[in-house]
Design an enzyme around this catalytic site. Structure first.
Site, PDB file in Angstrom:
ATOM      1  N   GLY A  98       1.549  -7.561  -0.652  1.00 47.74           N
ATOM      2  CA  GLY A  98       1.483  -6.615  -1.831  1.00 47.74           C
ATOM      3  C   GLY A  98       1.299  -7.231  -3.124  1.00 47.74           C
ATOM      4  O   GLY A  98       0.853  -8.499  -3.231  1.00 47.74           O
ATOM      5  N   SER A 117       6.566   2.789  13.438  1.00 47.74           N
ATOM      6  CA  SER A 117       5.047   2.819  13.612  1.00 47.74           C
ATOM      7  C   SER A 117       4.808   3.607  15.182  1.00 47.74           C
ATOM      8  O   SER A 117       5.651   3.438  15.890  1.00 47.74           O
ATOM      9  CB  SER A 117       4.740   1.396  13.726  1.00 47.74           C
ATOM     10  OG  SER A 117       3.326   1.322  14.151  1.00 47.74           O
ATOM     11  N   ARG A 158      -9.792  -5.537  19.661  1.00 49.91           N
ATOM     12  CA  ARG A 158      -8.729  -6.365  19.261  1.00 49.91           C
ATOM     13  C   ARG A 158      -7.689  -6.350  20.112  1.00 49.91           C
ATOM     14  O   ARG A 158      -7.081  -5.192  20.373  1.00 49.91           O
ATOM     15  CB  ARG A 158      -8.328  -5.977  17.795  1.00 49.91           C
ATOM     16  CG  ARG A 158      -9.479  -5.882  16.927  1.00 49.91           C
ATOM     17  CD  ARG A 158      -8.970  -6.223  15.521  1.00 49.91           C
ATOM     18  NE  ARG A 158      -8.571  -4.916  14.811  1.00 49.91           N
ATOM     19  CZ  ARG A 158      -8.337  -4.450  13.746  1.00 49.91           C
ATOM     20  NH1 ARG A 158      -8.579  -5.505  12.658  1.00 49.91           N
ATOM     21  NH2 ARG A 158      -7.959  -3.414  13.193  1.00 49.91           N
ATOM     22  N   TYR A 177       4.313  -6.798  17.271  1.00 47.51           N
ATOM     23  CA  TYR A 177       4.638  -6.065  16.226  1.00 47.51           C
ATOM     24  C   TYR A 177       5.344  -4.943  16.671  1.00 47.51           C
ATOM     25  O   TYR A 177       6.548  -4.364  16.060  1.00 47.51           O
ATOM     26  CB  TYR A 177       3.171  -5.564  15.483  1.00 47.51           C
ATOM     27  CG  TYR A 177       3.332  -4.463  14.465  1.00 47.51           C
ATOM     28  CD1 TYR A 177       3.809  -4.770  13.247  1.00 47.51           C
ATOM     29  CD2 TYR A 177       2.952  -3.228  14.917  1.00 47.51           C
ATOM     30  CE1 TYR A 177       3.820  -3.717  12.252  1.00 47.51           C
ATOM     31  CE2 TYR A 177       3.085  -2.290  13.941  1.00 47.51           C
ATOM     32  CZ  TYR A 177       3.431  -2.203  12.611  1.00 47.51           C
ATOM     33  OH  TYR A 177       3.551  -1.552  11.657  1.00 47.51           O
ATOM     34  N   SER A 204       3.801 -11.185  -0.208  1.00 49.14           N
ATOM     35  CA  SER A 204       2.722 -11.799   0.908  1.00 49.14           C
ATOM     36  C   SER A 204       1.433 -10.852   0.969  1.00 49.14           C
ATOM     37  O   SER A 204       0.441 -11.369   1.122  1.00 49.14           O
ATOM     38  CB  SER A 204       3.373 -11.801   1.979  1.00 49.14           C
ATOM     39  OG  SER A 204       4.215 -10.994   2.569  1.00 49.14           O
ATOM     40  N   GLY A 261      -3.858  -6.100  21.643  1.00 47.33           N
ATOM     41  CA  GLY A 261      -2.721  -5.464  21.250  1.00 47.33           C
ATOM     42  C   GLY A 261      -3.195  -3.816  20.418  1.00 47.33           C
ATOM     43  O   GLY A 261      -2.369  -3.055  20.561  1.00 47.33           O
ATOM     44  N   ASP A 262      -4.550  -3.363  20.375  1.00 47.78           N
ATOM     45  CA  ASP A 262      -4.805  -2.259  20.007  1.00 47.78           C
ATOM     46  C   ASP A 262      -4.614  -1.225  21.100  1.00 47.78           C
ATOM     47  O   ASP A 262      -4.912  -1.378  22.266  1.00 47.78           O
ATOM     48  CB  ASP A 262      -6.295  -2.222  19.363  1.00 47.78           C
ATOM     49  CG  ASP A 262      -6.478  -2.686  18.068  1.00 47.78           C
ATOM     50  OD1 ASP A 262      -5.145  -2.946  17.232  1.00 47.78           O
ATOM     51  OD2 ASP A 262      -7.513  -2.813  17.390  1.00 47.78           O
ATOM     52  N   PHE A 304       0.898  -1.312   0.057  1.00 46.23           N
ATOM     53  CA  PHE A 304      -0.019   0.046   0.140  1.00 46.23           C
ATOM     54  C   PHE A 304       0.781   1.293  -0.033  1.00 46.23           C
ATOM     55  O   PHE A 304       0.939   1.931  -1.022  1.00 46.23           O
ATOM     56  CB  PHE A 304      -0.989   0.036   1.176  1.00 46.23           C
ATOM     57  CG  PHE A 304      -1.543   1.339   1.617  1.00 46.23           C
ATOM     58  CD1 PHE A 304      -2.007   2.040   0.840  1.00 46.23           C
ATOM     59  CD2 PHE A 304      -1.473   1.700   2.969  1.00 46.23           C
ATOM     60  CE1 PHE A 304      -2.588   3.323   1.150  1.00 46.23           C
ATOM     61  CE2 PHE A 304      -1.857   2.768   3.398  1.00 46.23           C
ATOM     62  CZ  PHE A 304      -2.663   3.861   2.652  1.00 46.23           C
TER      63      PHE A 304
END
Ligand code: NAD
Length: 316
Positions: free
Chosen positions: A40, A122, A274, A146, A38, A276-277, A15
């Site tokens: 993309g 991030s 969710r 992550y 994977s 981990g959010d 993206f």
């Protein structure tokens, strides 16, 4: 005629990566893309013809990254396992792709004599404290594998910059959105899920109570920050810099705005939060302004309208 610069974009078929490739080609560069496809899509690069060379390979493979980095001026490292939820299920994979993969890319960039690495980090590294806006000096407190892997990768970018002579910048992207973002994956971000549901007049699903807020960043701004980070003389020492709009919006307000743009009147469905959010997220942009000269685009609504138009036209 002078040789055109060649840049490497890992994750360039994804993206954000494909928007960056588009911009670099527009600016006159040749672009090499290393991507394992994977998440993309080759189709994302189809419009750019032979200005772009796609190497299908894995950033964890030292031979693949060495070939990809040969002769490049700047390395934009965006390839990653991007799903927070997947990282919760498979922390070793997240560490492998995001941290070890970054080490491989840094080593290859250094050996190839690249001038700089721009790394896609991030806002997740800040964790879920309610203190906003997030400033880069705040201690990182990652709450998902992550985020742990992104923080580790940032530290390697800094290590290579300060000890091994490879200038680098980590950009902490907040919630980037725009055309080509995948709404189908079970881990998809809020805007592509909401827009594709509203365009199809289906009820969008909100995880949690919808009062969680995000700094939604148009993809054009993320790309602009990458381009600035590649050349700014005030950056390159391995620092981490926030990239967002410096504002935040809660999900219910976002839905209302998207309902207005699409004309859809559908009530959302609510599902459990969710794992981990984080609860709230907003960038402080002082460092981005000072070190990159970055100015976010003026209107969130216009960027949302562009995104809605893309999904409404079939999204390809
Ligand atoms: P994306 O999934 O569209 O792009 C990731 C790309 O990396 C894909 O093309 C994928 O095929 C490729 N890839 C994955 N694993 C790979 C591997 N092992 N080897 C080679 N290629 C591999 O996601 P995106 O949203 O465009 O994210 C780009 C970068 O920006 C990522 O590093 C992500 O963590 C970071 N980021 C994105 C956001 C956001 O809001 N989209 C926010 C913060 C950070």
């Amino acid at each position: 005629m002078p040789n055109r610069a060649v840049h490497l974009v890992t994750g360039g078929a994804g993206f954000i990566g494909s928007h960056l490739v588009e911009r670099l080609v527009q600016d006159g560069a040749k672009v090499r893309v290393l991507d394992d496809l994977s998440t993309g899509r080759e189709a994302n690069l189809a419009p750019f013809g032979d200005a772009v060379e796609l190497l299908r390979g894995d950033v964890r493979d030292p031979n693949a990254v060495a070939s990809a980095a040969r002769g490049v001026r700047c390395v934009f490292h965006l390839a990653a396992l991007v799903s927070v939820e997947r990282s919760v299920r498979d922390p070793a994979l997240a560490e492998d792709v995001n941290a070890i993969g970054t080490i491989r890319v840094l080593q290859a960039a250094r050996e190839a004599g690249a001038r700089r690495v721009v790394f896609a980090s991030s806002s997740a590294v800040y964790g879920d404290s309610d203190v906003v806006p997030k400033r880069e000096e705040m201690p990182a407190d990652p709450v998902s594998p992550y985020a742990v892997s992104k923080e580790a990768a940032e530290r390697y970018v800094r290590f290579f910059a300060t000890h091994l002579g490879l200038p680098g910048v980590s950009l902490r992207f907040f919630n980037v959105f725009g055309p080509r973002q995948d709404p189908e994956s079970p881990y998809a971000a809020a805007i592509p899920r909401f827009v594709s549901a509203l365009v199809a007049r289906r009820p969008p699903t909100v995880f949690g109570d919808g009062r969680q807020s995000r700094d939604f960043c148009p993809v054009e701004d993320a790309v602009e920050a990458c381009v600035l980070a590649a050349s700014s003389e005030r950056a390159g020492a391995g620092e981490a810099i926030n990239v967002g709009r410096g504002t935040r919006l809660d999900l219910l307000s976002l839905l209302a705005m998207l309902g207005d743009i699409t004309g859809a009147r559908v009530e959302p469905l609510f599902a459990p939060p969710r794992p981990g959010d984080v609860r709230h997220s907003q960038a402080d942009l002082a460092a981005a302004r000072a070190k990159l000269g970055f100015v976010p685009s003026a209107s969130l609504r216009e960027a949302l309208e562009r995104t809605v138009r893309w999904y409404s036209e079939g999204g390809s």
